[in-house]
Design a protein around this motif. Structure first.
Motif, PDB file in Angstrom:
ATOM      1  N   ALA A 158       0.748  -1.269  -0.130  1.00  0.00           N
ATOM      2  CA  ALA A 158       0.080  -0.046   0.063  1.00  0.00           C
ATOM      3  C   ALA A 158       0.970   1.199  -0.085  1.00  0.00           C
ATOM      4  O   ALA A 158       0.571   2.005  -0.798  1.00  0.00           O
ATOM      5  N   THR A 210      -2.243   1.966   6.720  1.00  0.00           N
ATOM      6  CA  THR A 210      -2.050   2.529   5.390  1.00  0.00           C
ATOM      7  C   THR A 210      -2.694   2.254   4.183  1.00  0.00           C
ATOM      8  O   THR A 210      -2.646   3.185   3.256  1.00  0.00           O
ATOM      9  N   ALA A 211      -3.374   1.329   4.049  1.00  0.00           N
ATOM     10  CA  ALA A 211      -4.153   0.963   2.989  1.00  0.00           C
ATOM     11  C   ALA A 211      -5.272   1.908   2.778  1.00  0.00           C
ATOM     12  O   ALA A 211      -5.955   2.147   1.803  1.00  0.00           O
ATOM     13  N   LEU A 225      -3.814   5.740   2.021  1.00  0.00           N
ATOM     14  CA  LEU A 225      -3.556   5.641   0.431  1.00  0.00           C
ATOM     15  C   LEU A 225      -4.615   6.733  -0.087  1.00  0.00           C
ATOM     16  O   LEU A 225      -4.263   7.706  -0.795  1.00  0.00           O
ATOM     17  N   LEU A 279      -6.778  -0.313  -6.174  1.00  0.00           N
ATOM     18  CA  LEU A 279      -6.036   0.042  -5.135  1.00  0.00           C
ATOM     19  C   LEU A 279      -6.736  -0.147  -3.747  1.00  0.00           C
ATOM     20  O   LEU A 279      -6.133  -0.596  -2.716  1.00  0.00           O
ATOM     21  N   HIS A 292      -5.706  -3.481  -1.349  1.00  0.00           N
ATOM     22  CA  HIS A 292      -4.863  -3.527  -0.240  1.00  0.00           C
ATOM     23  C   HIS A 292      -5.621  -3.333   1.185  1.00  0.00           C
ATOM     24  O   HIS A 292      -5.280  -4.074   2.170  1.00  0.00           O
ATOM     25  N   TRP A 293      -6.749  -2.404   1.123  1.00  0.00           N
ATOM     26  CA  TRP A 293      -7.469  -2.200   2.319  1.00  0.00           C
ATOM     27  C   TRP A 293      -8.279  -3.617   2.481  1.00  0.00           C
ATOM     28  O   TRP A 293      -8.436  -4.061   3.670  1.00  0.00           O
TER      29      TRP A 293
END
Length: 390
Positions: free
Chosen positions: A241, A332-333, A336, A351, A354-355
């Motif tokens: 991430a 972090t995810a 982002l 994206l 990642h979460w």
């Protein structure tokens, strides 16, 4: 492929990650609709399945530091594929410590040949995941499992069950044995390519059986080593991430109107973006360091700890790495998108995986209990429980 050193193992992990990278978004989107056979064949052929096989059994006997870095590297590209061999490594440890000569010789030879062991340990419908209804009657196995990561494409499946005496055992059966069915009924928001669905066993002969209860009646590091792999997956997601946030901020993101008014010409000049990025980057590095420290702790303790105190030291080190790494990955995810803006939510970038991956994997087991056991030991010298995983 033969791997005989830490450096060779990490290099192989980078090669696997590079091979997995082009298809990671497609695998995430497909989920259980498409079995990631090619990706898993790449992993199986890499030689990495055997890195922890003891030297006396023909393997390189590499330790937790190697395993943690291998998994972290692969997870930074595809954490779902990185999770597939998680139980495999646990089962290699179980065989190394508790397998009788015939069982150990046969199954570890299979591992050395690149044949993966899947798991069927958890169940639905009981009071908890280890409230088992699966039974081994004589040498015949009958039951139903879920969360069977790796079982679908494995060569062998390790199945937890209660024997005729009500004692916990671990039965190893061929994946293609008559009476074995593994379904693709895996429908979750993240870690989708693990395809950890239902496995059914109907009067299946079990050629190899281990007294699994005994493994947790003595000081052990099986749970800690298994949790180390989970920690490495979370830290890998966090790093991924952060990597993708950096790339998007450098190459695609525009500064907000407020940032332009404050003098920013690119998104990375926004002081608030810089603050958020610096904070999450520091936390990711801290999570990586905590993971490496936990792995070194297990290296020093060895597969068979000398005492309950030593076993506790390893378990608590890994608990800290797993709890913190999970929180950092989720944070972090999410950050982002706060840094990169609305355009980063476009589905073409994927994206959000990642979460979704971090959030799904982080609830594998309760983080609060890890902090609880750390505090109980630090404040009251209370040893953590000696069970499958802390």
């Amino acid at each position: 492929m033969t791997i005989d050193s830490h450096e060779a193992a990490v290099a192989a992990a980078h090669e696997v990650a590079a091979a997995l990278a082009p298809g990671v978004i497609e695998r995430d989107r497909a989920g259980a609709a498409t079995v990631p056979s090619d990706a898993l064949a790449t992993l199986d052929a890499s030689g990495l399945l055997a890195v922890t096989v003891p030297r006396q059994d023909g393997g390189p006997g590499l330790g937790p530091s190697t395993l943690a870095e291998v998994i972290r590297v692969i997870a930074a590209t595809d954490p779902a594929v990185a999770q597939v061999p998680q139980a495999h490594y646990l089962l290699v440890d179980v065989l190394a410590v508790h397998g009788d000569k015939d069982t150990r010789t046969r199954l570890l030879a299979e591992v050395l040949a690149g044949r993966r062991i899947g798991n069927a340990l958890a169940e639905r419908g009981g009071k908890h995941a280890q409230d088992l209804r699966t039974r081994l009657t004589g040498d015949r196995l009958t039951g139903r499992k879920y969360y069977t990561t790796g079982a679908l494409t494995s060569a062998w499946i390790a199945v937890s069950a209660l024997d005729d005496a009500g004692r916990l055992v671990l039965a190893f059966v061929p994946r293609d044995a008559a009476g074995v069915t593994v379904d693709t009924d895996w429908d979750v928001m993240g870690q989708r390519a693990t395809i950890s669905g239902t496995a059914t066993f109907e009067d299946v002969p079990a050629p190899y059986v281990i007294d699994y209860a005994h493994a947790y009646e003595v000081p052990q590091q099986l749970g800690a080593r298994a949790q180390l792999v989970h920690a490495a997956i979370e830290v890998g997601i966090a790093g991924a991430a952060l990597r993708d946030a950096r790339a998007y901020l450098r190459d695609k993101a525009r500064p907000s109107t407020e940032a332009v008014r404050a003098g920013a010409s690119v998104a990375g000049d926004d002081p608030h973006v810089r603050h958020r990025y610096g904070r999450v980057a520091t936390r990711v590095r801290a999570a990586e360091s905590l993971l490496a420290d936990a792995a070194r702790t297990l290296d020093g303790i060895g597969l068979v700890p000398a005492s309950a105190q030593e076993a506790a030291r390893g378990s608590l080190a890994v608990a800290a790495a797993k709890a913190f790494g999970s929180e950092v990955a989720v944070d972090t995810a999410s950050e982002l998108f706060q840094m990169c803006g609305t355009s980063a939510t476009a589905s073409k970038y994927d994206l959000d995986r990642h979460w979704r991956n971090a959030r799904t994997h982080s609830v594998h087991d309760p983080l609060d209990w890890k902090y609880h056991h750390i505090a109980a030991y630090e404040l009251g010298d209370v040893l953590p429980p000696s069970h499958g995983q802390l």
